[in-house]
Write a protein that holds these residues in place. Structure first.
Motif, PDB file in Angstrom:
ATOM      1  N   UNK A 135      -1.805 -23.117 -14.669  1.00 46.39           N
ATOM      2  CA  UNK A 135      -2.432 -21.798 -14.678  1.00 46.39           C
ATOM      3  C   UNK A 135      -3.755 -21.843 -15.440  1.00 46.39           C
ATOM      4  N   UNK A 136      -3.783 -22.554 -16.556  1.00 44.13           N
ATOM      5  CA  UNK A 136      -5.029 -22.706 -17.324  1.00 44.13           C
ATOM      6  C   UNK A 136      -6.077 -23.396 -16.472  1.00 44.13           C
ATOM      7  N   UNK A 169      -1.947 -16.248  -8.337  1.00 42.04           N
ATOM      8  CA  UNK A 169      -1.971 -14.806  -8.108  1.00 42.04           C
ATOM      9  C   UNK A 169      -2.774 -14.073  -9.176  1.00 42.04           C
ATOM     10  N   UNK A 170      -2.440 -14.308 -10.434  1.00 42.34           N
ATOM     11  CA  UNK A 170      -3.081 -13.550 -11.506  1.00 42.34           C
ATOM     12  C   UNK A 170      -4.568 -13.864 -11.607  1.00 42.34           C
ATOM     13  N   UNK A 171      -4.945 -15.104 -11.318  1.00 39.30           N
ATOM     14  CA  UNK A 171      -6.363 -15.472 -11.330  1.00 39.30           C
ATOM     15  C   UNK A 171      -7.093 -14.792 -10.180  1.00 39.30           C
ATOM     16  N   UNK A 172      -6.469 -14.793  -9.011  1.00 39.12           N
ATOM     17  CA  UNK A 172      -7.072 -14.116  -7.865  1.00 39.12           C
ATOM     18  C   UNK A 172      -7.231 -12.627  -8.095  1.00 39.12           C
ATOM     19  N   UNK A 173      -6.239 -12.010  -8.715  1.00 44.15           N
ATOM     20  CA  UNK A 173      -6.322 -10.578  -9.006  1.00 44.15           C
ATOM     21  C   UNK A 173      -7.447 -10.283  -9.991  1.00 44.15           C
ATOM     22  N   UNK A 174      -7.585 -11.113 -11.016  1.00 44.08           N
ATOM     23  CA  UNK A 174      -8.638 -10.914 -12.011  1.00 44.08           C
ATOM     24  C   UNK A 174     -10.018 -11.044 -11.387  1.00 44.08           C
ATOM     25  N   UNK A 175     -10.163 -12.006 -10.492  1.00 47.70           N
ATOM     26  CA  UNK A 175     -11.454 -12.204  -9.831  1.00 47.70           C
ATOM     27  C   UNK A 175     -11.784 -11.029  -8.905  1.00 47.70           C
ATOM     28  N   UNK A 197      -7.844  -5.427 -16.649  1.00 47.14           N
ATOM     29  CA  UNK A 197      -7.493  -6.572 -17.490  1.00 47.14           C
ATOM     30  C   UNK A 197      -6.135  -7.117 -17.055  1.00 47.14           C
ATOM     31  N   UNK A 198      -5.990  -8.446 -17.123  1.00 42.89           N
ATOM     32  CA  UNK A 198      -4.759  -9.094 -16.672  1.00 42.89           C
ATOM     33  C   UNK A 198      -4.237 -10.069 -17.713  1.00 42.89           C
ATOM     34  N   UNK A 199      -2.910 -10.124 -17.803  1.00 43.75           N
ATOM     35  CA  UNK A 199      -2.241 -11.119 -18.645  1.00 43.75           C
ATOM     36  C   UNK A 199      -1.136 -11.767 -17.822  1.00 43.75           C
ATOM     37  N   UNK A 226     -13.296 -19.017 -15.749  1.00 43.56           N
ATOM     38  CA  UNK A 226     -12.756 -18.338 -16.929  1.00 43.56           C
ATOM     39  C   UNK A 226     -13.132 -16.857 -16.963  1.00 43.56           C
ATOM     40  N   UNK A 227     -12.631 -16.063 -16.016  1.00 43.11           N
ATOM     41  CA  UNK A 227     -12.933 -14.627 -16.017  1.00 43.11           C
ATOM     42  C   UNK A 227     -12.530 -13.968 -17.337  1.00 43.11           C
TER      43      UNK A 227
END
Length: 215
Positions: free
Chosen positions: A78-79, A52-58, A64-66, A87-88
């Motif tokens: 997740x990494x 989810x968080x990777x998709x949102x960042x892309x 910015x996302x954490x 690596x966005x």
């Protein structure tokens, strides 16, 4: 959830310290220096394998996302997701306890909190462990901007009903409440791993947005 032990996880996380930041308390009140911009900061408490968080960042390079994940054996996935995504620059991960947010964020550091498929803790005596209990709502308010938001998704109807009551009693404004998110799938919906799994089985996905009132 039964976690598979990965004895190599700690070393893997340390090797990717530009993604999973060590010593996050050192950035408290100064997260803008991590991302080198003044963009809003959204965090996910319990990021799991990071889909989810990777998709949102892309999808949202202007935010910015954490992603926050307690278990190192889960954070390695997740990494790997972040690496596969190239690596966005607007995404970082923290291997910390989400119940200790105030150790890493000051009031106003965060613009939005995401809670996705949190542990429902179904037994009544465990209610205080639910991430939408009043104690946690107070915690998020202590790091969010004034009138900040929580976006919440779950497959567990009991947890959803509890959350509706808990947030309402806390004085939050509820909006975009959905009892079946996938019946009319929003174009901007980014699915988590659990969301894909449960929706494929025909289970409804519950979602809401909750906003804190102005002080």
């Amino acid at each position: 959830m039964r976690l598979r032990n990965k004895p190599w996880a700690e070393d893997f996380i340390k090797t990717h310290s530009t993604i999973a930041l060590p010593d996050p308390e050192s950035y408290k009140g100064n997260w803008k220096s991590v991302f080198n911009n003044d963009n809003p900061l959204h965090i996910e408490v319990g990021t799991g394998k990071g889909q989810f968080i990777t998709g949102m960042a892309m999808a949202n390079p202007h935010i910015n996302y954490i992603g926050i994940e307690l278990y190192g054996s889960v954070l390695v996935s997740a990494i790997e997701n972040v690496l596969e995504a190239g690596t966005p620059a607007n995404l970082k991960l923290l291997n910390v306890d989400g119940s200790k947010l105030k150790e890493f964020f000051e009031k106003g550091d965060v613009d939005r909190v995401y809670l996705n498929f949190s542990d429902p803790w179904p037994k009544t005596r465990h209610a205080k462990r639910r991430l939408t209990h009043a104690n946690f709502l107070r915690l998020y308010e202590d790091v969010l901007v004034d009138q900040g938001e929580i976006h919440f998704k779950t497959d567990n109807r009991g947890l959803f009903e509890f959350s509706l009551v808990s947030m309402s009693q806390y004085g939050m404004m509820l909006k975009d409440v959905s009892l079946d998110l996938h019946a009319e799938m929003p174009e901007d919906n980014i699915m988590t791993e659990y969301e894909e799994k449960f929706s494929a089985k025909g289970q409804p996905i519950y979602r809401l947005e909750a906003q804190y009132k102005a002080k």
